[in-house]
Design a protein around this motif. Structure first.
Motif, PDB file in Angstrom:
ATOM      1  N   VAL A   1     -13.672 -23.493  53.281  1.00  0.00           N
ATOM      2  CA  VAL A   1     -13.755 -22.437  52.043  1.00  0.00           C
ATOM      3  C   VAL A   1     -13.341 -23.023  50.632  1.00  0.00           C
ATOM      4  O   VAL A   1     -13.703 -22.314  49.721  1.00  0.00           O
ATOM      5  CB  VAL A   1     -12.999 -21.192  52.484  1.00  0.00           C
ATOM      6  N   LYS A   2     -12.695 -24.230  50.615  1.00  0.00           N
ATOM      7  CA  LYS A   2     -11.936 -24.457  49.370  1.00  0.00           C
ATOM      8  C   LYS A   2     -13.356 -24.728  48.479  1.00  0.00           C
ATOM      9  O   LYS A   2     -14.355 -25.447  48.576  1.00  0.00           O
ATOM     10  CB  LYS A   2     -11.584 -25.873  49.676  1.00  0.00           C
ATOM     11  N   GLY A   3     -13.170 -24.302  47.080  1.00  0.00           N
ATOM     12  CA  GLY A   3     -14.107 -24.144  46.165  1.00  0.00           C
ATOM     13  C   GLY A   3     -15.202 -22.917  46.103  1.00  0.00           C
ATOM     14  O   GLY A   3     -15.633 -22.802  45.102  1.00  0.00           O
ATOM     15  N   ARG A   4     -14.790 -22.269  47.141  1.00  0.00           N
ATOM     16  CA  ARG A   4     -16.044 -21.044  47.220  1.00  0.00           C
ATOM     17  C   ARG A   4     -14.881 -19.601  47.251  1.00  0.00           C
ATOM     18  O   ARG A   4     -15.611 -18.833  46.727  1.00  0.00           O
ATOM     19  CB  ARG A   4     -16.716 -21.115  48.533  1.00  0.00           C
ATOM     20  N   PHE A   5     -13.930 -19.694  47.825  1.00  0.00           N
ATOM     21  CA  PHE A   5     -12.982 -18.772  47.867  1.00  0.00           C
ATOM     22  C   PHE A   5     -11.940 -18.820  46.792  1.00  0.00           C
ATOM     23  O   PHE A   5     -11.361 -19.779  47.093  1.00  0.00           O
ATOM     24  CB  PHE A   5     -12.426 -18.372  49.427  1.00  0.00           C
ATOM     25  N   THR A   6     -11.296 -17.632  46.762  1.00  0.00           N
ATOM     26  CA  THR A   6     -10.107 -17.356  45.718  1.00  0.00           C
ATOM     27  C   THR A   6      -9.320 -16.352  46.178  1.00  0.00           C
ATOM     28  O   THR A   6      -9.687 -15.380  46.312  1.00  0.00           O
ATOM     29  CB  THR A   6     -10.652 -17.383  44.249  1.00  0.00           C
ATOM     30  N   ILE A   7      -8.095 -16.713  46.619  1.00  0.00           N
ATOM     31  CA  ILE A   7      -6.839 -15.657  47.000  1.00  0.00           C
ATOM     32  C   ILE A   7      -5.967 -15.315  45.780  1.00  0.00           C
ATOM     33  O   ILE A   7      -5.849 -16.075  44.866  1.00  0.00           O
ATOM     34  CB  ILE A   7      -6.058 -16.337  48.073  1.00  0.00           C
ATOM     35  N   SER A   8      -5.862 -14.070  45.619  1.00  0.00           N
ATOM     36  CA  SER A   8      -4.854 -13.694  44.491  1.00  0.00           C
ATOM     37  C   SER A   8      -4.140 -12.271  45.114  1.00  0.00           C
ATOM     38  O   SER A   8      -4.452 -11.882  46.065  1.00  0.00           O
ATOM     39  CB  SER A   8      -5.730 -13.283  43.456  1.00  0.00           C
ATOM     40  N   ARG A   9      -3.289 -11.855  44.422  1.00  0.00           N
ATOM     41  CA  ARG A   9      -2.286 -10.961  44.670  1.00  0.00           C
ATOM     42  C   ARG A   9      -1.869 -10.298  43.360  1.00  0.00           C
ATOM     43  O   ARG A   9      -1.723 -10.920  42.284  1.00  0.00           O
ATOM     44  CB  ARG A   9      -1.112 -11.345  45.686  1.00  0.00           C
ATOM     45  N   ASN A  10      -1.230  -9.057  43.747  1.00  0.00           N
ATOM     46  CA  ASN A  10      -0.820  -8.340  42.335  1.00  0.00           C
ATOM     47  C   ASN A  10       0.281  -7.599  43.174  1.00  0.00           C
ATOM     48  O   ASN A  10       0.166  -6.469  43.671  1.00  0.00           O
ATOM     49  CB  ASN A  10      -1.888  -7.278  41.935  1.00  0.00           C
TER      50      ASN A  10
END
Length: 123
Positions: free
Chosen positions: A63-72
């Motif tokens: 998934v590298k380059g296609r998915f992005t994880i983030s948090r708040n």
């Protein structure tokens, strides 16, 4: 700690989805968070993880380059932006909390799990 995922659905190949995970309970800001997925007949596999501060992330090669994880942390939310989706991404996606603060890939390094959200990518 309770984790509730949302945002799954049916999408055509090449499309995008954004998964959200809402956390409740006392501890969130001190723990890394992760996303795993499980397709029918397959073992649960690591997708992505993010450190407690959000400064460090980790991705499966697939998934590298296609998915992005983030948090708040102020909202106790974790997100997974999924672009360029492929039929091979079809699975139930699970949000999970790590024991520690660093992003890890081993399923046994996580303690609390959400109920999962279905992602289906049609060809």
């Amino acid at each position: 700690v309770q984790l509730v995922e949302s945002g799954g659905g049916l999408v055509q190949a090449g499309g995008s989805l954004r998964l959200s995970c809402a956390a409740s309970g006392r501890t969130f800001n001190r723990n890394a968070m992760g996303w795993f997925r499980q397709a029918p007949g397959k073992e649960r596999e690591f997708v992505s993880a993010i450190s407690w501060s959000g400064s460090t992330t980790s991705y499966a090669d697939s998934v590298k380059g296609r998915f992005t994880i983030s948090r708040n942390n102020s909202k106790k939310m974790v997100y997974l932006q999924m672009n360029s989706l492929e039929p091979e991404d079809t699975a139930v996606y699970y949000c999970t909390r790590a024991y520690g603060m660093a992003p890890v890939r081993n399923v046994h390094e996580y303690d609390f799990w959400g109920q999962g959200t279905q992602v289906t990518v049609s060809s």
